[in-house]
Design a protein around this motif. Structure first.
Motif, PDB file in Angstrom:
ATOM      1  N   GLY A   7       0.915  -1.447  -0.143  1.00  0.00           N
ATOM      2  CA  GLY A   7       0.095  -0.071  -0.087  1.00  0.00           C
ATOM      3  C   GLY A   7       0.767   1.201  -0.120  1.00  0.00           C
ATOM      4  N   TYR A   8       0.459   2.310  -0.606  1.00  0.00           N
ATOM      5  CA  TYR A   8       0.995   3.644  -0.634  1.00  0.00           C
ATOM      6  C   TYR A   8      -0.032   4.659  -0.946  1.00  0.00           C
ATOM      7  CZ  TYR A   8       0.853   2.683  -5.761  1.00  0.00           C
ATOM      8  OH  TYR A   8       0.475   2.304  -7.114  1.00  0.00           O
ATOM      9  N   LYS A   9       0.185   5.683  -0.570  1.00  0.00           N
ATOM     10  CA  LYS A   9      -0.717   7.293  -0.446  1.00  0.00           C
ATOM     11  C   LYS A   9      -1.645   7.151  -1.877  1.00  0.00           C
ATOM     12  CE  LYS A   9      -1.088  12.090   0.598  1.00  0.00           C
ATOM     13  NZ  LYS A   9      -0.138  13.287   0.766  1.00  0.00           N
ATOM     14  N   THR A  10      -0.998   7.035  -2.860  1.00  0.00           N
ATOM     15  CA  THR A  10      -1.943   7.279  -4.116  1.00  0.00           C
ATOM     16  C   THR A  10      -2.827   6.122  -4.168  1.00  0.00           C
ATOM     17  OG1 THR A  10      -0.338   8.631  -5.253  1.00  0.00           O
ATOM     18  CG2 THR A  10      -2.093   7.715  -6.585  1.00  0.00           C
ATOM     19  N   ALA A  11      -2.427   4.833  -4.224  1.00  0.00           N
ATOM     20  CA  ALA A  11      -3.029   3.620  -4.317  1.00  0.00           C
ATOM     21  C   ALA A  11      -4.120   3.677  -3.232  1.00  0.00           C
ATOM     22  CB  ALA A  11      -2.356   2.292  -3.978  1.00  0.00           C
ATOM     23  N   ASN A  12      -4.082   3.897  -2.025  1.00  0.00           N
ATOM     24  CA  ASN A  12      -4.973   3.835  -0.876  1.00  0.00           C
ATOM     25  C   ASN A  12      -6.171   5.171  -1.368  1.00  0.00           C
ATOM     26  OD1 ASN A  12      -3.713   1.778   0.537  1.00  0.00           O
ATOM     27  ND2 ASN A  12      -2.560   3.100   1.542  1.00  0.00           N
ATOM     28  N   THR A  13      -5.483   6.113  -1.769  1.00  0.00           N
ATOM     29  CA  THR A  13      -6.571   7.214  -1.946  1.00  0.00           C
ATOM     30  C   THR A  13      -7.653   6.649  -3.149  1.00  0.00           C
ATOM     31  OG1 THR A  13      -5.056   8.907  -1.546  1.00  0.00           O
ATOM     32  CG2 THR A  13      -7.030   9.444  -3.064  1.00  0.00           C
ATOM     33  N   ILE A  14      -6.978   6.029  -4.295  1.00  0.00           N
ATOM     34  CA  ILE A  14      -7.702   5.269  -5.424  1.00  0.00           C
ATOM     35  C   ILE A  14      -8.744   4.364  -4.815  1.00  0.00           C
ATOM     36  CG2 ILE A  14      -7.818   4.455  -7.515  1.00  0.00           C
ATOM     37  CD1 ILE A  14      -5.327   5.700  -8.053  1.00  0.00           C
TER      38      ILE A  14
END
Length: 298
Positions: free
Chosen positions: A35-42
């Motif tokens: 998990g990383y910030k952009t993926a979790n946002t999407i």
């Protein structure tokens, strides 16, 4: 000195480091979520779409990014988390998420067949597009599908402008008839399909997965990768020289980073180094996305 064995590995995976070499290599090749910030946002955006009350003109999303940069991994993770079929209190079967791959060309009938097949239902390929469309609408209503995800959406650009408009009109029709949010996922070229009609572009928000810049976020990503590699010694991938080299070879593409680090970890196991050294990384420089191909051929 930290007395915890293999403290550089996430505790969930520390036991893997005790396994034989072939088992550790098999683990490295297996798919794993980081998990990383952009993926979790999407993921949060998609979850919000799925939970919206049904209404006319449901909001939609187009997820774009370079090839091999993590788009498909994100939508598969979403399907894994929220796509399980269940039976509700009224003994009704619910299939909350349907994930399909777009047809290889802009073909309306093939789209309907893919959608019907995703529910495991029989169909007759000889049926007209109208009959298949009716079957899709009826089946999706019966299954209480709450979100539809179509991967490789840029494939719908393969065809005439008329065929592209027909495909997008079919998607708009499904969205209207079933009050269903739709997520399209593809390369940056996929944006072009929204411009076949001004109504399409007004219905879709666009989210982009950019390539990684060589910054603190990228170093955190490398740190996360290190925690799932079952090497017996720490690699300190956030070291500035290693970070720069990994970014240079991978061009900041997530899939390239993953492949490079996996190959380096396997090399570290096979050689007995048990740590990813600068020399090991340099030795894998042929894995550069296109430069490596030219080098191998040349």
């Amino acid at each position: 000195m930290n007395s915890t064995p293999y403290s550089h590995i996430h505790e969930k995976f520390r036991h893997i480091a005790h396994l034989p070499d072939d088992e550790r290599i098999k683990f490295i090749h297996s798919p794993r979520w980081i998990g990383y910030k952009t993926a979790n946002t999407i993921l949060s955006l998609m979850h919000d779409l799925m939970n919206r009350p049904k209404q006319h003109r449901m909001p939609n999303l187009l997820l774009i990014g370079d090839s091999n940069n993590g788009k498909t991994t994100i939508i598969k993770k979403f399907n894994e988390k929220f796509g399980d079929t269940y039976v509700d209190d009224n003994d009704r079967i619910n299939v909350p998420v349907r994930l399909i791959q777009a047809p290889p060309s802009a073909n309306e009938k093939e789209l309907y067949i893919s959608l019907i097949d995703s529910l495991g239902l029989p169909f007759r390929s000889s049926d007209s597009g109208g009959i298949l469309r009716h079957q899709v609408v009826h089946s999706f209503r019966e299954a209480n599908v709450r979100i539809l995800i179509i991967d490789e959406a840029h494939s719908m650009l393969t065809g005439t402008a008329r065929q592209q408009r027909t495909m997008m009109n079919a998607i708009k029709y499904l969205c209207n008839q079933i009050d269903l949010p739709i997520v399209l996922c593809g390369t940056k070229d996929a944006v072009r399909i929204l411009h076949t009609d001004s109504q399409h572009s007004s219905r879709f928000d666009v989210a982009e997965l950019p390539v990684w810049r060589n910054n603190n976020e990228f170093r955190r990503l490398l740190g996360s990768f290190e925690k799932i590699l079952p090497l017996k010694e720490p690699s300190n991938l956030i070291d500035i020289e290693k970070t720069n080299l990994i970014h240079s070879i991978s061009d900041g593409n997530l899939g390239n980073v993953k492949r490079l680090l996996n190959e380096c970890a396997i090399e570290a196991i096979k050689t007995g180094e048990e740590t990813i050294t600068l020399d090991i990384i340099r030795g894998k420089s042929c894995l550069r996305p296109t430069k490596g191909l030219r080098k191998i051929i040349g």
